[in-house]
Design a protein around this motif. Structure first.
Motif, PDB file in Angstrom:
ATOM      1  N   GLN A  60       0.912  -1.190  -0.029  1.00 38.46           N
ATOM      2  CA  GLN A  60      -0.009  -0.176   0.118  1.00 38.46           C
ATOM      3  C   GLN A  60       0.888   1.191   0.020  1.00 38.46           C
ATOM      4  N   GLU A  87       2.069   1.881  -3.545  1.00 33.04           N
ATOM      5  CA  GLU A  87       0.943   2.436  -4.408  1.00 33.04           C
ATOM      6  C   GLU A  87       1.136   3.892  -4.150  1.00 33.04           C
ATOM      7  N   ILE A  88       0.947   4.221  -2.813  1.00 35.97           N
ATOM      8  CA  ILE A  88       0.542   5.677  -2.541  1.00 35.97           C
ATOM      9  C   ILE A  88       1.569   6.591  -3.080  1.00 35.97           C
ATOM     10  N   LEU A 124      -4.218   1.136  -5.924  1.00 33.60           N
ATOM     11  CA  LEU A 124      -4.367   1.797  -4.712  1.00 33.60           C
ATOM     12  C   LEU A 124      -5.387   1.359  -3.838  1.00 33.60           C
ATOM     13  N   ARG A 163      -4.996  -2.137  -3.048  1.00 31.94           N
ATOM     14  CA  ARG A 163      -4.030  -2.562  -1.912  1.00 31.94           C
ATOM     15  C   ARG A 163      -4.734  -2.060  -0.507  1.00 31.94           C
ATOM     16  N   THR A 164      -5.254  -0.990  -0.361  1.00 30.59           N
ATOM     17  CA  THR A 164      -5.959  -0.410   0.774  1.00 30.59           C
ATOM     18  C   THR A 164      -7.074  -1.384   1.187  1.00 30.59           C
TER      19      THR A 164
END
Length: 545
Positions: A180, A183-184, A221, A224-225
């Motif tokens: 995560q 990806e952020i 994202l 992932r979150t």
């Protein structure tokens, strides 16, 4: 920065106080539970001796517990914010003077705004919960053991299952949190790149394609979150399952013992209502620190992922800008620049700079294909990029940390990409607030008409990208700023790029006037007219830098 965020001694003492206060608040439940058990048992027996005493004890312990818990929370929260602030400052202090950093500005922004704040819950929640788990369940288990070895055995079996399964879930949580975090950073980087290229994207009709490409990163994202959230919910489910099983088994045992169906498990043969109620009141508090730890486990996983990012950033050995960046007295003497066998490391590539000898009132044009290293050479001459080999000397001294600030005090730079502070134009042109008249500098830069056309003249705020003026007008304003500063060295990167012939000619004429007034002028350019206007020309060649 290391993977572990070190606390200074004062912060460690503050964290220890918060842990002690939180543990003390939890243990005060012993007094409250005893008071409730005696009151209820007395009511069942038909009367309570000294009820006011037990009510007063319950209320007093509860009030003190609330005060200690609130104080522990405040200390931990403040400490978490201190850690976030300190870590941000360390990162920015490290990255700000490194123009060649492997981290993009978008990745630094993601760390500062999105990632580093995740360190705070680790301090304020997880570490406090972990400290409570190491003390409170053990104390409560011993108290329960003093009343019933059977109830203590149930807690001893069910309690440890929670941290065991939490550890198993935690490994997946750490991996998901790390993905995560990556990806952020990617979303921030793509967003900044798309915003910077937005005019070209719209001009070329690529808006829809750009939006679809960005949507791919946003969807990634989101996935992932959601993966992190799924693991967080899973850990909570595991926790609640074993906590519920443990409490139910103790409740069943106590209930059947009080009914006389079970006649073992106590030290005195029989269990009184007061003892049974006391045990039942302690069991939820036995599991509560474990529940809080499980709830904060995601905070630890996220903080560990952030620490890994910070450790990777700390492992980047890209050299920083020379000097400290402060205001100092300029180097004395006439301009004298000498470059010999100099190389600059950019990424994995060593860029060779040409040998240069330049004196006062002279001009030099650096030419070559895009990516040959022209901008790199200008940055090196200004002391913004340290050398990997060779040397540059200015005024007869090495251009190093000891002399870079004093050397830059004589330089005015006109960058290719415009970036202005959010301030009135007169504050931009006169950054040191001297209050002197700007008219002469504007005239010499052929920028008087630019200011006259602005709605508020010198009080106009142009914004970061110079909205309200063209590229050529903005460069003439920056040239006026350079002339007003009194700098006797002007370094300009592609000052006539993308300008029409007339505007480019006015920029060239302004640079020539600055040279005639005694300034040393160094430019990087593809423009044959600007190159022809310089005294000397040095050509660079090489792959993209």
């Amino acid at each position: 920065m290391a993977a572990k965020i070190d606390l200074v001694p004062e912060q460690r003492r503050a964290l220890a106080r918060a842990k002690a206060l939180a543990i003390a608040a939890d243990l005060l439940w012993l007094a409250q539970a005893a008071s409730i058990a005696i009151l209820i048992a007395g009511w069942l027996d038909g009367g309570v001796a000294q009820p006011v005493l037990w009510v007063t004890l319950f209320v007093s312990a509860g009030s003190l517990r609330a005060i200690l818990s609130a104080r522990a929370g405040r200390i931990a929260f403040d400490l978490g914010q201190q850690v976030v602030s300190l870590t941000r400052r360390r990162l920015l202090d490290r990255e700000a003077p490194r123009p060649n950093s492997t981290l993009s500005s978008a990745e630094v922004a993601a760390m500062v705004t999105d990632k580093i704040p995740l360190l705070a819950p680790d301090i304020s929640r997880y570490r406090i919960a972990f400290a409570r788990v190491k003390v409170v369940p053990i104390v409560l288990l011993l108290v329960v053991l003093s009343q019933s070895w059977a109830a203590a055995a149930i807690l001893l079996v069910t309690g440890p299952l929670i941290p065991v399964f939490m550890a198993l879930v935690g490994m997946a949580a750490r991996d998901a949190s790390a993905k995560q975090m990556v990806e952020i950073g990617a979303v921030n980087r793509v967003l900044v790149d798309h915003i910077a290229a937005l005019p070209d994207i719209r001009l070329l009709g690529g808006f829809d394609r750009s939006r679809r490409a960005f949507a791919v990163h946003v969807d990634s994202l989101r996935e992932r979150t959601m993966a992190v959230l799924r693991i967080a919910f899973l850990s909570s489910t595991v926790l609640e399952l074993f906590a519920a099983i443990g409490m139910a088994m103790v409740a069943v045992y106590v209930g059947f013992t009080l009914l006389g169906e079970i006649n073992f498990g106590t030290w005195r043969g029989t269990m009184t209502p007061a003892t049974g109620i006391f045990i039942l009141l302690l069991v939820p508090e036995f599991f509560q620190p474990l529940r809080d730890l499980a709830a904060a486990w995601h905070d630890k996983a996220a903080a560990d992922a952030v620490r890994d990012d910070l450790e990777n950033a700390a492992g980047d050995e890209t050299a920083a800008i020379l000097g400290a960046g402060g205001r100092v007295t300029p180097l004395d003497g006439p301009v004298m620049i000498r470059v010999r066998e100099a190389q600059v490391l950019r990424g994995a590539r060593h860029i060779a700079l040409p040998d240069i000898d330049l004196g006062p009132g002279q001009s030099l044009a650096l030419t070559g294909p895009s990516g040959a290293g022209k901008s790199t050479a200008l940055d090196a001459l200004a002391g913004l990029l340290p050398l990997s080999s060779g040397h540059i000397s200015v005024q007869g001294v090495p251009l190093d940390d000891a002399h870079a600030d004093a050397w830059r005090a004589r330089i005015a730079m006109v960058p290719q990409r415009l970036h202005m502070p959010d301030a009135a134009l007169h504050d931009i042109l006169d950054p040191h607030g001297t209050g002197a008249n700007l008219a002469d500098a504007l005239s010499r830069a052929d920028a008087t008409d630019v200011v006259a056309a602005l709605p508020d003249g010198l009080d106009t705020r142009l914004g970061e990208t110079g909205a309200g003026v063209s590229g050529g007008e903005a460069r003439r304003l920056l040239l006026a700023r350079a002339l007003f500063s009194g700098a006797d060295i002007i370094i300009a990167d592609e000052p006539t790029a993308d300008l029409d012939t007339d505007t480019a000619a006015r920029i060239i004429a302004a640079l020539r006037r600055a040279q005639s007034a005694g300034a040393t002028v160094i430019v990087a350019s593809h423009d044959p007219n600007l190159i022809a206007a310089m005294d000397r020309v040095v050509s660079l060649s090489g792959p993209d830098s």
